[in-house]
Motif scaffolding. Structure first.
Motif, PDB file in Angstrom:
ATOM      1  N   HIS A  78       0.842  -1.182   0.000  1.00 47.51           N
ATOM      2  CA  HIS A  78       0.000   0.000   0.000  1.00 47.51           C
ATOM      3  C   HIS A  78       0.889   1.248   0.000  1.00 47.51           C
ATOM      4  CE1 HIS A  78       0.855  -0.862   4.248  1.00 47.51           C
ATOM      5  NE2 HIS A  78       0.766   0.446   4.459  1.00 47.51           N
ATOM      6  N   ILE A  79       0.264   2.423  -0.090  1.00 49.30           N
ATOM      7  CA  ILE A  79       0.969   3.699  -0.062  1.00 49.30           C
ATOM      8  C   ILE A  79       0.429   4.541   1.087  1.00 49.30           C
ATOM      9  CG2 ILE A  79       1.442   5.858  -1.299  1.00 49.30           C
ATOM     10  CD1 ILE A  79       1.124   4.312  -3.911  1.00 49.30           C
ATOM     11  N   ILE A  80       1.324   5.146   1.852  1.00 51.00           N
ATOM     12  CA  ILE A  80       0.956   6.072   2.909  1.00 51.00           C
ATOM     13  C   ILE A  80       1.387   7.480   2.494  1.00 51.00           C
ATOM     14  CG2 ILE A  80       1.416   6.803   5.283  1.00 51.00           C
ATOM     15  CD1 ILE A  80      -0.374   4.388   5.154  1.00 51.00           C
ATOM     16  N   CYS A  81       0.480   8.450   2.610  1.00 49.82           N
ATOM     17  CA  CYS A  81       0.796   9.862   2.398  1.00 49.82           C
ATOM     18  C   CYS A  81       0.462  10.635   3.668  1.00 49.82           C
ATOM     19  CB  CYS A  81      -0.002  10.431   1.222  1.00 49.82           C
ATOM     20  SG  CYS A  81       0.515   9.796  -0.391  1.00 49.82           S
ATOM     21  N   ASN A  82       1.313  11.598   4.006  1.00 51.57           N
ATOM     22  CA  ASN A  82       1.110  12.337   5.246  1.00 51.57           C
ATOM     23  C   ASN A  82       1.833  13.677   5.176  1.00 51.57           C
ATOM     24  OD1 ASN A  82       0.298  12.948   7.849  1.00 51.57           O
ATOM     25  ND2 ASN A  82       0.861  10.942   8.680  1.00 51.57           N
ATOM     26  N   THR A  83       1.681  14.478   6.227  1.00 47.76           N
ATOM     27  CA  THR A  83       2.337  15.770   6.374  1.00 47.76           C
ATOM     28  C   THR A  83       2.898  15.880   7.783  1.00 47.76           C
ATOM     29  OG1 THR A  83       0.905  16.873   4.761  1.00 47.76           O
ATOM     30  CG2 THR A  83       1.978  18.264   6.393  1.00 47.76           C
ATOM     31  N   LEU A  84       4.136  16.347   7.892  1.00 46.58           N
ATOM     32  CA  LEU A  84       4.771  16.591   9.189  1.00 46.58           C
ATOM     33  C   LEU A  84       4.761  18.087   9.465  1.00 46.58           C
ATOM     34  CD1 LEU A  84       6.397  15.242  11.569  1.00 46.58           C
ATOM     35  CD2 LEU A  84       8.447  15.967  10.327  1.00 46.58           C
ATOM     36  N   GLN A  85       4.135  18.488  10.572  1.00 44.78           N
ATOM     37  CA  GLN A  85       3.998  19.911  10.888  1.00 44.78           C
ATOM     38  C   GLN A  85       4.393  20.144  12.342  1.00 44.78           C
ATOM     39  OE1 GLN A  85      -0.034  21.890  10.910  1.00 44.78           O
ATOM     40  NE2 GLN A  85       0.841  22.946   9.135  1.00 44.78           N
ATOM     41  N   ASN A  86       5.377  21.030  12.541  1.00 43.13           N
ATOM     42  CA  ASN A  86       5.862  21.338  13.883  1.00 43.13           C
ATOM     43  C   ASN A  86       6.272  20.078  14.651  1.00 43.13           C
ATOM     44  OD1 ASN A  86       5.368  24.126  13.533  1.00 43.13           O
ATOM     45  ND2 ASN A  86       3.214  23.844  14.100  1.00 43.13           N
ATOM     46  N   GLY A  87       6.912  19.150  13.947  1.00 45.47           N
ATOM     47  CA  GLY A  87       7.409  17.939  14.581  1.00 45.47           C
ATOM     48  C   GLY A  87       6.373  16.859  14.794  1.00 45.47           C
ATOM     49  N   HIS A  88       5.147  17.033  14.330  1.00 46.77           N
ATOM     50  CA  HIS A  88       4.075  16.056  14.550  1.00 46.77           C
ATOM     51  C   HIS A  88       3.453  15.659  13.212  1.00 46.77           C
ATOM     52  CE1 HIS A  88       4.200  16.725  18.897  1.00 46.77           C
ATOM     53  NE2 HIS A  88       4.222  18.036  18.642  1.00 46.77           N
ATOM     54  N   LEU A  90       0.453  14.555  10.845  1.00 45.68           N
ATOM     55  CA  LEU A  90      -0.988  14.741  10.793  1.00 45.68           C
ATOM     56  C   LEU A  90      -1.662  13.405  10.470  1.00 45.68           C
ATOM     57  CD1 LEU A  90      -1.177  18.167   8.900  1.00 45.68           C
ATOM     58  CD2 LEU A  90      -0.822  17.696  11.337  1.00 45.68           C
ATOM     59  N   GLU A  91      -2.952  13.438  10.230  1.00 46.09           N
ATOM     60  CA  GLU A  91      -3.671  12.194   9.937  1.00 46.09           C
ATOM     61  C   GLU A  91      -3.249  11.656   8.575  1.00 46.09           C
ATOM     62  OE1 GLU A  91      -8.273  10.498   9.574  1.00 46.09           O
ATOM     63  OE2 GLU A  91      -7.878  12.567  10.225  1.00 46.09           O
ATOM     64  N   GLU A  92      -2.775  10.419   8.562  1.00 50.21           N
ATOM     65  CA  GLU A  92      -2.270   9.846   7.320  1.00 50.21           C
ATOM     66  C   GLU A  92      -3.396   9.396   6.411  1.00 50.21           C
ATOM     67  OE1 GLU A  92       0.173   6.587   8.640  1.00 50.21           O
ATOM     68  OE2 GLU A  92      -1.464   5.154   8.438  1.00 50.21           O
ATOM     69  N   THR A  93      -3.083   9.326   5.119  1.00 50.02           N
ATOM     70  CA  THR A  93      -4.003   8.791   4.118  1.00 50.02           C
ATOM     71  C   THR A  93      -3.388   7.519   3.555  1.00 50.02           C
ATOM     72  OG1 THR A  93      -4.786  11.004   3.525  1.00 50.02           O
ATOM     73  CG2 THR A  93      -5.200   9.231   1.951  1.00 50.02           C
ATOM     74  N   LYS A  94      -4.166   6.441   3.516  1.00 50.45           N
ATOM     75  CA  LYS A  94      -3.677   5.152   3.045  1.00 50.45           C
ATOM     76  C   LYS A  94      -4.339   4.792   1.725  1.00 50.45           C
ATOM     77  CE  LYS A  94      -3.253   0.281   4.444  1.00 50.45           C
ATOM     78  NZ  LYS A  94      -3.509  -0.692   5.531  1.00 50.45           N
ATOM     79  N   PHE A  95      -3.512   4.433   0.726  1.00 45.19           N
ATOM     80  CA  PHE A  95      -4.006   3.995  -0.572  1.00 45.19           C
ATOM     81  C   PHE A  95      -3.701   2.507  -0.720  1.00 45.19           C
ATOM     82  CE2 PHE A  95      -3.031   8.480  -0.907  1.00 45.19           C
ATOM     83  CZ  PHE A  95      -4.176   9.001  -1.507  1.00 45.19           C
ATOM     84  N   PRO A  96      -4.724   1.653  -0.785  1.00 43.76           N
ATOM     85  CA  PRO A  96      -4.480   0.204  -0.809  1.00 43.76           C
ATOM     86  C   PRO A  96      -3.889  -0.313  -2.113  1.00 43.76           C
ATOM     87  CG  PRO A  96      -6.826   0.670  -1.051  1.00 43.76           C
ATOM     88  CD  PRO A  96      -6.161   1.981  -0.768  1.00 43.76           C
ATOM     89  N   GLN A  97      -4.030   0.449  -3.197  1.00 39.84           N
ATOM     90  CA  GLN A  97      -3.505  -0.013  -4.484  1.00 39.84           C
ATOM     91  C   GLN A  97      -2.070   0.476  -4.653  1.00 39.84           C
ATOM     92  OE1 GLN A  97      -5.227  -2.100  -6.377  1.00 39.84           O
ATOM     93  NE2 GLN A  97      -6.933  -1.988  -4.932  1.00 39.84           N
ATOM     94  N   LEU A  98      -1.129  -0.454  -4.825  1.00 39.72           N
ATOM     95  CA  LEU A  98       0.276  -0.107  -5.034  1.00 39.72           C
ATOM     96  C   LEU A  98       0.723  -0.657  -6.378  1.00 39.72           C
ATOM     97  CD1 LEU A  98       2.941   1.055  -4.106  1.00 39.72           C
ATOM     98  CD2 LEU A  98       3.397  -1.048  -2.854  1.00 39.72           C
ATOM     99  N   PRO A  99       0.824   0.186  -7.398  1.00 43.48           N
ATOM    100  CA  PRO A  99       1.206  -0.301  -8.732  1.00 43.48           C
ATOM    101  C   PRO A  99       2.686  -0.651  -8.849  1.00 43.48           C
ATOM    102  CG  PRO A  99       0.942   2.070  -8.763  1.00 43.48           C
ATOM    103  CD  PRO A  99       0.509   1.619  -7.399  1.00 43.48           C
ATOM    104  N   LEU A 100       3.509  -0.228  -7.885  1.00 47.47           N
ATOM    105  CA  LEU A 100       4.938  -0.544  -7.928  1.00 47.47           C
ATOM    106  C   LEU A 100       5.163  -1.990  -7.494  1.00 47.47           C
ATOM    107  CD1 LEU A 100       6.265   2.726  -6.249  1.00 47.47           C
ATOM    108  CD2 LEU A 100       5.786   2.293  -8.658  1.00 47.47           C
ATOM    109  N   ARG A 101       6.172  -2.641  -8.067  1.00 53.40           N
ATOM    110  CA  ARG A 101       6.446  -4.045  -7.776  1.00 53.40           C
ATOM    111  C   ARG A 101       7.915  -4.229  -7.411  1.00 53.40           C
ATOM    112  NH1 ARG A 101       1.823  -3.636  -7.860  1.00 53.40           N
ATOM    113  NH2 ARG A 101       0.252  -4.669  -9.155  1.00 53.40           N
TER     114      ARG A 101
END
Length: 272
Positions: A78-88, A90-101
């Protein structure tokens, strides 16, 4: 709207075979419409890798990360996307489809909008895939000649990606009816800092004009030049920035049989 400053034209040179972890400065920042192309190979035993677009390179305190792109190759890839703000984080977004192999080559294109970023992989068809650039290819040696046996037509495009030499005098791109007859030419002169187009409807007459008041080329700077054929005119764009439309009602695109590139540049790709 046309470019407002030289920074609008900035397009960074490609980096080949970087050592990981790799970090670089993005000239001008991630503005709307900017793209980042990444090509690589996933290790056979890979568990994960990440691409971070961050605000600086500080370790203490840690720099904010605007976009964290993290493919993971475990039992359920899967793929995880997120943002780091002031050392913390935020709420991550998970994409279950991973086209990379694992063990396969990949090509990722990140397109930055006003309030979002869109990653595309080479298997997606709704977005045009960028063509790989070649390093030190003998087929792209300058002076370079690219045959156009069927001529050109309205809406046809020519894309040239290249790197300016360290001490350039200039370079030219010319569209020819035959090796001796130039129909349209773009000339860049670093001494006069001018980009000029010239057309030659016949042997006795010629027409020319300055493309832009800016001179957007620099030594050792990568660029992408796009020429679009139109009915009785042509359009130019440099590094994704439109340079305008130029009238050439006397130019018959179907007569163009050759693209010739000369001067102080190193070519990476020519597409037509």
């Amino acid at each position: 709207m046309g470019p407002t400053s030289l920074v609008d034209f900035i397009l960074q040179p490609p980096v080949f075979h970087p050592v990981l972890p790799y970090m670089t400065t993005i000239f001008g920042g991630l503005t709307h419409g900017k793209m980042v192309l990444m090509q690589g190979m996933v290790f056979v035993e890979a568990e994960r890798f990440q691409v971070d677009f961050q605000c600086g390179c500080s370790l203490m305190p840690r720099s904010d990360i605007a976009i964290h792109f993290n493919p993971r190759f475990r039992s359920r890839p899967h793929i995880i996307c997120n943002t780091l703000q002031n050392g913390h984080w935020l709420e991550e977004t998970k994409f279950p489809q991973l086209p990379l192999r694992r063990g396969e080559a990949f090509q990722l294109l990140f397109l930055f909008g006003q309030e979002e970023v869109q990653p595309f992989d080479a298997s997606r068809t709704e977005y045009p895939v960028a063509h790989p650039m070649q390093l030190n290819s003998s087929k792209l040696a300058v002076p370079y000649s690219h045959p156009l046996p069927h001529g050109l037509a309205a809406r046809d495009t020519i894309t040239v990606r290249a790197l300016v030499c360290p001490e350039p005098e200039g370079f030219t791109l010319s569209l020819r009816e035959d090796p001796s007859h130039i129909l349209l030419r773009l000339s860049t002169c670093f001494r006069s800092r001018a980009l000029v187009w010239s057309s030659y409807p016949d042997e006795a007459a010629g027409h020319s004009g300055k493309v832009t008041t800016y001179f957007p080329f620099h030594p050792q700077r990568f660029f992408e030049l796009l020429l679009v054929c139109a009915e009785g005119s042509f359009k130019l764009a440099l590094n994704g920035i439109p340079l305008g439309q130029y009238d050439v009602p006397w130019l018959a695109w179907d007569l163009v049989t050759e693209l010739r590139i000369e001067g102080d540049i190193t070519l990476y790709s020519v597409l037509s």
